[in-house]
Design a protein around this motif. Structure first.
Motif, PDB file in Angstrom:
ATOM      1  N   PRO A 120      13.762  -5.937   3.975  1.00  0.00           N
ATOM      2  CA  PRO A 120      13.511  -5.083   2.795  1.00  0.00           C
ATOM      3  C   PRO A 120      12.251  -4.241   2.911  1.00  0.00           C
ATOM      4  O   PRO A 120      12.233  -3.076   2.494  1.00  0.00           O
ATOM      5  N   ILE A 121      11.178  -4.812   3.475  1.00  0.00           N
ATOM      6  CA  ILE A 121       9.919  -4.053   3.544  1.00  0.00           C
ATOM      7  C   ILE A 121      10.052  -2.889   4.514  1.00  0.00           C
ATOM      8  O   ILE A 121       9.672  -1.750   4.195  1.00  0.00           O
ATOM      9  N   LEU A 122      10.593  -3.137   5.685  1.00  0.00           N
ATOM     10  CA  LEU A 122      10.749  -2.054   6.652  1.00  0.00           C
ATOM     11  C   LEU A 122      11.779  -1.040   6.173  1.00  0.00           C
ATOM     12  O   LEU A 122      11.589   0.171   6.346  1.00  0.00           O
ATOM     13  N   GLY A 123      12.859  -1.519   5.539  1.00  0.00           N
ATOM     14  CA  GLY A 123      13.867  -0.596   5.029  1.00  0.00           C
ATOM     15  C   GLY A 123      13.309   0.339   3.972  1.00  0.00           C
ATOM     16  O   GLY A 123      13.510   1.563   4.019  1.00  0.00           O
TER      17      GLY A 123
ATOM     18  N   VAL B  52      10.542  -2.720  -1.364  1.00  0.00           N
ATOM     19  CA  VAL B  52       9.362  -3.172  -0.630  1.00  0.00           C
ATOM     20  C   VAL B  52       8.614  -4.252  -1.411  1.00  0.00           C
ATOM     21  O   VAL B  52       8.254  -5.310  -0.868  1.00  0.00           O
ATOM     22  N   VAL B  53       8.369  -3.997  -2.696  1.00  0.00           N
ATOM     23  CA  VAL B  53       7.581  -4.927  -3.515  1.00  0.00           C
ATOM     24  C   VAL B  53       8.308  -6.257  -3.686  1.00  0.00           C
ATOM     25  O   VAL B  53       7.705  -7.328  -3.573  1.00  0.00           O
ATOM     26  N   ALA B  54       9.614  -6.202  -3.938  1.00  0.00           N
ATOM     27  CA  ALA B  54      10.378  -7.443  -4.097  1.00  0.00           C
ATOM     28  C   ALA B  54      10.358  -8.268  -2.813  1.00  0.00           C
ATOM     29  O   ALA B  54      10.204  -9.496  -2.847  1.00  0.00           O
TER      30      ALA B  54
ATOM     31  N   VAL C  24      10.688   2.818   5.603  1.00  0.00           N
ATOM     32  CA  VAL C  24      11.322   3.910   6.350  1.00  0.00           C
ATOM     33  C   VAL C  24      11.884   4.958   5.390  1.00  0.00           C
ATOM     34  O   VAL C  24      11.755   6.170   5.620  1.00  0.00           O
ATOM     35  N   LEU C  25      12.502   4.512   4.298  1.00  0.00           N
ATOM     36  CA  LEU C  25      13.056   5.456   3.326  1.00  0.00           C
ATOM     37  C   LEU C  25      11.947   6.303   2.694  1.00  0.00           C
ATOM     38  O   LEU C  25      12.092   7.524   2.535  1.00  0.00           O
TER      39      LEU C  25
ATOM     40  N   ALA D 147       0.823  -1.210   0.000  1.00  0.00           N
ATOM     41  CA  ALA D 147       0.000   0.000   0.000  1.00  0.00           C
ATOM     42  C   ALA D 147       0.856   1.258   0.000  1.00  0.00           C
ATOM     43  O   ALA D 147       0.582   2.203  -0.756  1.00  0.00           O
ATOM     44  N   ILE D 148       1.891   1.294   0.823  1.00  0.00           N
ATOM     45  CA  ILE D 148       2.710   2.508   0.876  1.00  0.00           C
ATOM     46  C   ILE D 148       3.524   2.663  -0.405  1.00  0.00           C
ATOM     47  O   ILE D 148       3.750   3.783  -0.886  1.00  0.00           O
ATOM     48  N   ALA D 149       3.951   1.540  -0.989  1.00  0.00           N
ATOM     49  CA  ALA D 149       4.661   1.616  -2.273  1.00  0.00           C
ATOM     50  C   ALA D 149       3.728   2.129  -3.365  1.00  0.00           C
ATOM     51  O   ALA D 149       4.131   2.947  -4.207  1.00  0.00           O
ATOM     52  N   GLY D 150       2.481   1.669  -3.366  1.00  0.00           N
ATOM     53  CA  GLY D 150       1.523   2.151  -4.354  1.00  0.00           C
ATOM     54  C   GLY D 150       1.256   3.642  -4.216  1.00  0.00           C
ATOM     55  O   GLY D 150       1.192   4.364  -5.221  1.00  0.00           O
TER      56      GLY D 150
END
Length: 358
Positions: free
Chosen positions: A223-226, A269-271, A229-230, A97-100
């Motif tokens: 990876p998702i949290l990293g 995040v997606v990967a 956060v970025l 969701a945040i990546a989208g």
């Protein structure tokens, strides 16, 4: 100096950066966090073996304090079976969701989803290859993540030039990259044994967190949290980037560099999400729209709220997937069945407001 040709620019930047910056509203963020907490605890007690809400809270408190489980069936179901599954759904749903939301602002297009940059297709190829070759679960996750980031590398190599990277080139490059990796996934499924390997590949591609473990949660967390956060650290710059390259440059932001930083964080995040759950569609497209209708276009608020709503949404969907039928319904099927009609309703009833506020 802000360009006067855009009379709405100052108002659109209100609350992001000015002589007296307005602090973001924290109430929606707190409400989304509260909603996520309630949904997560309720999901731990729902299933074919129901556990009462007070008992779930008691088991969780025992885990937090280090007392461990008491060995009962209820404690084992909640702490050892459902808890890692809920945590993994939280990470995957929130991350997508945040990546989208970040990608929709970056491309200034409400129809953009994480699939547009081709990372999902690349990660799908990595997972399908691992299943075809009979690799273990650890190598499957690693292969999916590596191929997902490789898809971003292909996109970067194809579109970047010394004269800059037009946004249209990034979109076209992402579509072509995704199509290429999707074709390779089709080739892998064609080569797979129809009785042993093919069912596993198809089920994995449909998306699921049924195989969740605490080890897999730990793998997905990095990876998702990293990436999350970025993106949160860049939330004001994403606000500026959503205004367009000219306005962003006039405010001291380098749009070309920032766009690739946002793309890289979103790809991370997606990967990571696809590597541990397979392909879960529509979350990164629908949830940011719902969050934007609630809190508006300010990404200082929109990004964390999108994460909370996406996480709560996928926990609910996963709870339905494991509860409504005797078998396991793939997450990707349910998110598509729910997401597509909801998105059509959003387009029908809010087509003039969903994105105009941004």
């Amino acid at each position: 100096m802000l360009r006067e040709r855009d009379p709405g620019l100052r108002s659109r930047l209100s609350g992001t950066r000015s002589a007296e910056p307005r602090p973001p509203r924290v109430a929606p963020i707190l409400l989304s966090a509260l909603l996520l907490s309630i949904v997560a605890v309720l999901a731990l007690g729902v299933g074919r073996y129901d556990v009462s809400f007070p008992r779930v809270v008691q088991i969780l408190l025992a885990q937090v304090t280090g007392a461990g489980t008491d060995g009962s069936t209820e404690a084992n179901v909640v702490a050892l079976v459902r808890l890692p599954r809920v945590l993994l759904a939280l990470l995957v749903g929130g991350g997508l969701a945040i990546a989208g939301a970040a990608l929709q602002a970056t491309f200034r297009n409400p129809l953009v989803s994480p699939e547009i940059i081709g990372v999902s297709a690349g990660a799908s190829l990595g997972g399908a290859l691992a299943l075809l070759l009979g690799l273990g679960s650890v190598l499957l996750v690693g292969s999916a993540f590596a191929f997902g980031m490789a898809a971003l590398g292909v996109l970067f190599a194809v579109t970047v030039s010394r004269h800059g990277t037009p946004m249209l080139m990034v979109v076209l490059g992402g579509v072509v990259t995704g199509s290429l990796f999707s074709a390779l996934v089709s080739l892998v499924t064609y080569l797979a044994d129809p009785y042993t390997e093919l069912p596993a590949i198809v089920f994995w591609l449909l998306g699921s967190v049924a195989t969740a473990t605490f080890a897999k949660v730990g793998i997905a967390l990095v990876p998702i949290l990293g990436g999350t956060v970025l993106l949160l650290l860049l939330r004001w710059r994403i606000n500026v980037l959503s205004l367009g390259d000219e306005d962003a440059a006039s405010l001291g932001v380098r749009p070309g560099v920032l766009r690739w930083v946002v793309l890289s964080a979103s790809a991370l995040v997606v990967a990571g999400a696809v590597a541990v759950s397979g392909v879960v569609s529509w979350v990164g497209l629908v949830i940011p729209h719902l969050a934007r209708m609630w809190v508006g276009p300010d990404h200082r608020i929109l990004l964390p709220v999108s994460f909370g709503l996406g996480a709560a949404y996928l926990i609910v969907v996963d709870t339905l997937a494991r509860s409504v039928t005797a078998g396991e319904v793939p997450l990707g099927v349910l998110t598509a069945l729910i997401g597509a009609p909801v998105f059509l309703l959003l387009l029908r009833h809010h087509r003039d407001r969903i994105w105009d506020r941004a």
